[in-house]
Design an enzyme around this catalytic site. Structure first.
Site, PDB file in Angstrom:
ATOM      1  N   SER A 131       0.829  -1.201   0.000  1.00  0.00           N
ATOM      2  CA  SER A 131       0.000   0.000   0.000  1.00  0.00           C
ATOM      3  C   SER A 131       0.866   1.254   0.000  1.00  0.00           C
ATOM      4  CB  SER A 131      -0.914  -0.003   1.228  1.00  0.00           C
ATOM      5  OG  SER A 131      -1.710   1.149   1.208  1.00  0.00           O
ATOM      6  N   GLY A 133       0.721   3.424  -2.931  1.00  0.00           N
ATOM      7  CA  GLY A 133       0.779   3.944  -4.294  1.00  0.00           C
ATOM      8  C   GLY A 133       2.204   4.142  -4.769  1.00  0.00           C
ATOM      9  N   LYS A 186      -4.859  -6.740   3.594  1.00  0.00           N
ATOM     10  CA  LYS A 186      -4.811  -5.605   2.651  1.00  0.00           C
ATOM     11  C   LYS A 186      -6.236  -5.237   2.215  1.00  0.00           C
ATOM     12  CE  LYS A 186      -3.073  -2.660  -0.416  1.00  0.00           C
ATOM     13  NZ  LYS A 186      -3.945  -2.428  -1.487  1.00  0.00           N
ATOM     14  N   HIS A 189      -7.816  -3.403   4.983  1.00  0.00           N
ATOM     15  CA  HIS A 189      -7.180  -2.075   4.982  1.00  0.00           C
ATOM     16  C   HIS A 189      -7.871  -1.161   3.960  1.00  0.00           C
ATOM     17  CE1 HIS A 189      -4.510   0.536   2.636  1.00  0.00           C
ATOM     18  NE2 HIS A 189      -3.926   0.858   3.767  1.00  0.00           N
ATOM     19  N   GLU A 193     -10.090   2.178   4.543  1.00  0.00           N
ATOM     20  CA  GLU A 193      -9.783   3.424   3.810  1.00  0.00           C
ATOM     21  C   GLU A 193     -11.092   4.031   3.258  1.00  0.00           C
ATOM     22  OE1 GLU A 193      -6.420   2.951   1.090  1.00  0.00           O
ATOM     23  OE2 GLU A 193      -7.588   4.041  -0.410  1.00  0.00           O
ATOM     24  N   ARG A 290     -20.827   5.454  -2.116  1.00  0.00           N
ATOM     25  CA  ARG A 290     -20.220   5.682  -3.440  1.00  0.00           C
ATOM     26  C   ARG A 290     -21.219   5.294  -4.532  1.00  0.00           C
ATOM     27  NH1 ARG A 290     -13.694   4.555  -3.465  1.00  0.00           N
ATOM     28  NH2 ARG A 290     -13.283   5.322  -1.382  1.00  0.00           N
TER      29      ARG A 290
HETATM   30  P1  NBP Z   1      -0.813  -2.513 -13.591  1.00  0.00           P
HETATM   31  O1  NBP Z   1      -1.849  -3.017 -12.640  1.00  0.00           O
HETATM   32  O2  NBP Z   1      -1.177  -1.467 -14.570  1.00  0.00           O
HETATM   33  O3  NBP Z   1      -0.185  -3.767 -14.369  1.00  0.00           O
HETATM   34  C1  NBP Z   1       0.797  -3.580 -15.327  1.00  0.00           C
HETATM   35  C2  NBP Z   1       1.718  -4.765 -15.387  1.00  0.00           C
HETATM   36  O4  NBP Z   1       0.975  -5.976 -15.563  1.00  0.00           O
HETATM   37  C3  NBP Z   1       2.664  -4.669 -16.571  1.00  0.00           C
HETATM   38  O5  NBP Z   1       3.884  -5.221 -16.196  1.00  0.00           O
HETATM   39  C4  NBP Z   1       1.949  -5.520 -17.628  1.00  0.00           C
HETATM   40  O6  NBP Z   1       2.821  -6.040 -18.591  1.00  0.00           O
HETATM   41  C5  NBP Z   1       1.440  -6.627 -16.748  1.00  0.00           C
HETATM   42  N1  NBP Z   1       0.379  -7.427 -17.356  1.00  0.00           N
HETATM   43  C6  NBP Z   1      -0.892  -7.097 -17.690  1.00  0.00           C
HETATM   44 BR1  NBP Z   1      -1.610  -5.428 -17.516  1.00  0.00          BR
HETATM   45  N2  NBP Z   1      -1.584  -8.102 -18.208  1.00  0.00           N
HETATM   46  C7  NBP Z   1      -0.722  -9.124 -18.220  1.00  0.00           C
HETATM   47  C8  NBP Z   1      -0.856 -10.455 -18.655  1.00  0.00           C
HETATM   48  N3  NBP Z   1      -2.006 -10.930 -19.113  1.00  0.00           N
HETATM   49  N4  NBP Z   1       0.231 -11.255 -18.538  1.00  0.00           N
HETATM   50  C9  NBP Z   1       1.379 -10.785 -18.037  1.00  0.00           C
HETATM   51  N5  NBP Z   1       1.573  -9.527 -17.620  1.00  0.00           N
HETATM   52  C10 NBP Z   1       0.524  -8.702 -17.701  1.00  0.00           C
HETATM   53  O7  NBP Z   1       0.487  -2.009 -12.787  1.00  0.00           O
HETATM   54  P2  NBP Z   1       0.632  -1.256 -11.412  1.00  0.00           P
HETATM   55  O8  NBP Z   1      -0.295  -0.095 -11.280  1.00  0.00           O
HETATM   56  O9  NBP Z   1       2.095  -1.044 -11.241  1.00  0.00           O
HETATM   57  O10 NBP Z   1       0.151  -2.354 -10.350  1.00  0.00           O
HETATM   58  C11 NBP Z   1       0.766  -3.612 -10.203  1.00  0.00           C
HETATM   59  C12 NBP Z   1      -0.007  -4.405  -9.167  1.00  0.00           C
HETATM   60  O11 NBP Z   1       0.061  -3.700  -7.920  1.00  0.00           O
HETATM   61  C13 NBP Z   1      -1.490  -4.557  -9.497  1.00  0.00           C
HETATM   62  O12 NBP Z   1      -1.963  -5.777  -9.012  1.00  0.00           O
HETATM   63  C14 NBP Z   1      -2.124  -3.425  -8.734  1.00  0.00           C
HETATM   64  O13 NBP Z   1      -3.472  -3.674  -8.435  1.00  0.00           O
HETATM   65  C15 NBP Z   1      -1.256  -3.402  -7.489  1.00  0.00           C
HETATM   66  N6  NBP Z   1      -1.209  -2.110  -6.782  1.00  0.00           N
HETATM   67  C16 NBP Z   1      -1.206  -0.935  -7.470  1.00  0.00           C
HETATM   68  C17 NBP Z   1      -1.138   0.264  -6.763  1.00  0.00           C
HETATM   69  C18 NBP Z   1      -1.117   1.572  -7.500  1.00  0.00           C
HETATM   70  O14 NBP Z   1      -1.200   2.613  -6.830  1.00  0.00           O
HETATM   71  N7  NBP Z   1      -0.973   1.594  -8.813  1.00  0.00           N
HETATM   72  C19 NBP Z   1      -1.070   0.250  -5.363  1.00  0.00           C
HETATM   73  C20 NBP Z   1      -1.039  -0.977  -4.698  1.00  0.00           C
HETATM   74  C21 NBP Z   1      -1.117  -2.153  -5.415  1.00  0.00           C
HETATM   75  P3  NBP Z   1       2.977  -5.295 -20.018  1.00  0.00           P
HETATM   76  O15 NBP Z   1       3.875  -4.133 -19.759  1.00  0.00           O
HETATM   77  O16 NBP Z   1       3.577  -6.320 -20.871  1.00  0.00           O
HETATM   78  O17 NBP Z   1       1.590  -4.877 -20.442  1.00  0.00           O
END
Ligand code: NBP
Length: 484
Positions: A131, A133, A186, A189, A193, A290
């Site tokens: 968590s 971001g 999580k 959590h 939030e 929401r």
């Molecule tokens: P995303 O959730 O946008 O995922 C992007 C990544 O997933 C890239 O590496 C992409 O590869 C890969 N991917 C996808 Br999309 N589909 C795929 C598939 N079918 N097979 C293999 N790889 C695949 O990235 P993020 O925002 O960095 O979040 C990553 C994880 O962390 C997620 O589970 C998210 O829910 C979680 N999270 C995010 C945050 C936040 O604030 N963003 C916070 C906490 C947790 P590619 O580049 O080849 O498309």
């Protein structure tokens, strides 16, 4: 022969993955980066990772070959089938005792399944909540790892160094519990939030519509609150948001369409609470609020049809603002107590030994719900690891007792003014329900028995289920006794 140089491998070079890698590098760990679209590996190495010790791989095989034993591979990819697909790709290149960590927002039943399936293959699985971001990932997230406990000693040095630190220096990361416990915590959590945010918005609406405060005046109130028991990230950003002006000098927040988005983790918490029969009412109301907000067109029509009182407050505004702070605090205590009740039930259902004090510490820094208040929750569970309910802890029992007159007045005034307070009031109703030894469910049981012969238990004969022929017309056959 590829040399095993990296302490950990990380798959997924989107915002979370890249920033966590840079964070690990800052803390002296050598990370090998890989991504499905391999051009992103090159781009990362040539740009953000330039001049660091980070190495890259262009295949899962190469990634595994570059890892020191036991291999540790962390996935930060889209939750769902992408995680399973990567696990399948990794397995041929891993050996017994290697570790796969899923740091995405996976639903906990998947983590329970993955822990079990991989354990059968000798691979240690960790499902970790992450968590905070982008900024958290880069400079210190809250990390909530659970899964196969045998993995913890190997990943602990990395996880605890990159995690956020509480004001007392403690890492906001500890082992949560077995199988899906990390992702479960999580999820709760995220639900909490939702609740914290909803409570703040209700207080905002009362100050805006009821008290007629300007946004700058409200920002002052939040600034004051942030110096006391409500000190938290969400109060702090609310202060800043309220002060923020658009190019025309008007508060920007007034120009934002009042329909709230959601990604589903609050809903998961609500559904899970219904499944387990735990009244997590505040998070439920936060999710429904929401949903109601998103019915903008219907609300616009309703605003012209449905009548209500004029939302104008005519008392001592300063005193009422102090009461609002007390109401917010008391409702927040109830929300966390409900969240902990849910985790207590899940721990029972899945046989997890949850680290309750550690969970409060993990949320103490790095994440959206970070607050001074969480230090008190940690103290409560440190003082009594077997604490049945957070509200039974003397600090929280005293705090709610002290706040309750103000809290009741705030809810009553809001009702009179016709300003919705679903979270503030459901928390109060829960509090009153919990402290009633006798609830009117006796009448409800009588009704069920009257129309459906569902039987009831007599107070003077516990465990004895009887049916009454209330009308003299029906038979004496009763329905089966079971709880859905
Ligand atoms: P995303 O959730 O946008 O995922 C992007 C990544 O997933 C890239 O590496 C992409 O590869 C890969 N991917 C996808 Br999309 N589909 C795929 C598939 N079918 N097979 C293999 N790889 C695949 O990235 P993020 O925002 O960095 O979040 C990553 C994880 O962390 C997620 O589970 C998210 O829910 C979680 N999270 C995010 C945050 C936040 O604030 N963003 C916070 C906490 C947790 P590619 O580049 O080849 O498309």
């Amino acid at each position: 022969m590829v040399e095993a140089v990296a302490d950990i491998g990380l798959i997924g070079l989107a915002v979370m993955g890249q920033n966590l890698i840079l964070n690990m590098n800052d803390h002296g760990f050598v990370v090998c980066a890989y991504n499905r679209t391999t051009s992103k590996v090159d781009s990362f190495l040539e740009n953000e990772a330039k001049g660091t010790n980070i190495v890259g791989a262009h295949s899962v095989e190469e990634l595994c070959a570059k890892l020191k034993r036991p291999r540790k591979v962390m996935l930060l990819v889209k939750a769902g089938s992408a995680v399973d697909a990567f696990i399948d790709q990794l397995l041929p290149f891993l050996e017994k005792g290697d570790i796969i960590i899923d740091g995405g927002n996976s639903h906990f039943p998947d983590s329970i399944r993955r822990t079990k399936e991989l354990e059968e293959k000798g691979i240690l699985f960790v499902g970790s909540g992450v968590s905070g971001g982008e900024e958290g990932a880069r400079f210190g997230p809250s990390l909530m790892p659970g899964g196969n406990p045998a993995a913890w000693e190997s990943i602990k040095p990395i996880f605890q160094s990159i995690a956020a630190k509480a004001p007392d220096g403690a890492a906001c990361c500890d082992w949560v519990g077995e199988t899906g416990a990390g992702h479960y915590v999580k999820m709760v959590h995220n639900g909490i939030e939702y609740g914290d945010m909803q409570l703040i918005t209700e207080v905002y609406q009362i100050m805006l519509e009821g008290l007629g405060l300007t946004h700058d005046e409200m920002a002052e109130v939040f600034a004051e609150w942030n110096k006391g028991e409500l000190d938290s990230f969400l109060i702090e950003i609310t202060r800043d948001i309220l002060k923020y002006k658009d190019t025309d000098g008007e508060p920007l927040v007034t120009k934002i369409r009042d329909t709230a988005g959601q990604k589903g983790t609050g809903k998961w918490t609500g559904i899970d609470s219904l499944d387990r029969g735990i009244p997590v009412t505040l998070i439920g109301e936060a999710v429904y609020s929401r949903c109601l907000s998103s019915l903008k067109d219907e609300r616009t029509r309703a605003s012209k049809i449905l009548k209500g009182p004029s939302p104008k407050f005519s008392g001592d505004k300063k005193a009422f603002i102090a009461q609002l702070g007390q109401a917010l605090y008391a409702a927040k205590i109830v929300s966390y107590a409900q969240g902990y009740m849910l985790m207590r039930q899940a721990a029972k259902d899945y046989d997890w030994k949850l680290n309750n004090a550690g969970i409060a510490l993990m949320w103490r820094g790095g994440c959206i719900i970070r607050s001074a208040f969480l230090g008190k929750i940690r103290d409560a569970y440190n003082n009594n690891p077997e604490l049945e309910n957070l509200l039974f802890d003397s600090f929280f029992a005293d705090a709610t007792a002290k706040a309750q007159d103000a809290w009741r007045n705030v809810v009553a005034q809001a009702v009179v003014m016709g300003i919705p307070t679903p979270a503030l009031s459901t928390a109060l109703n829960f509090y009153d329900g919990l402290r009633h030894e006798m609830l009117p469910a006796n009448l409800l049981q009588a009704q069920r028995d009257y129309f459906g012969a569902h039987t009831y238990e007599r107070l003077d004969a516990p465990g004895k289920w009887v049916h009454t022929n209330w009308t003299g017309r029906g038979g004496n056959v009763s329905a089966s006794t079971y709880d859905a």
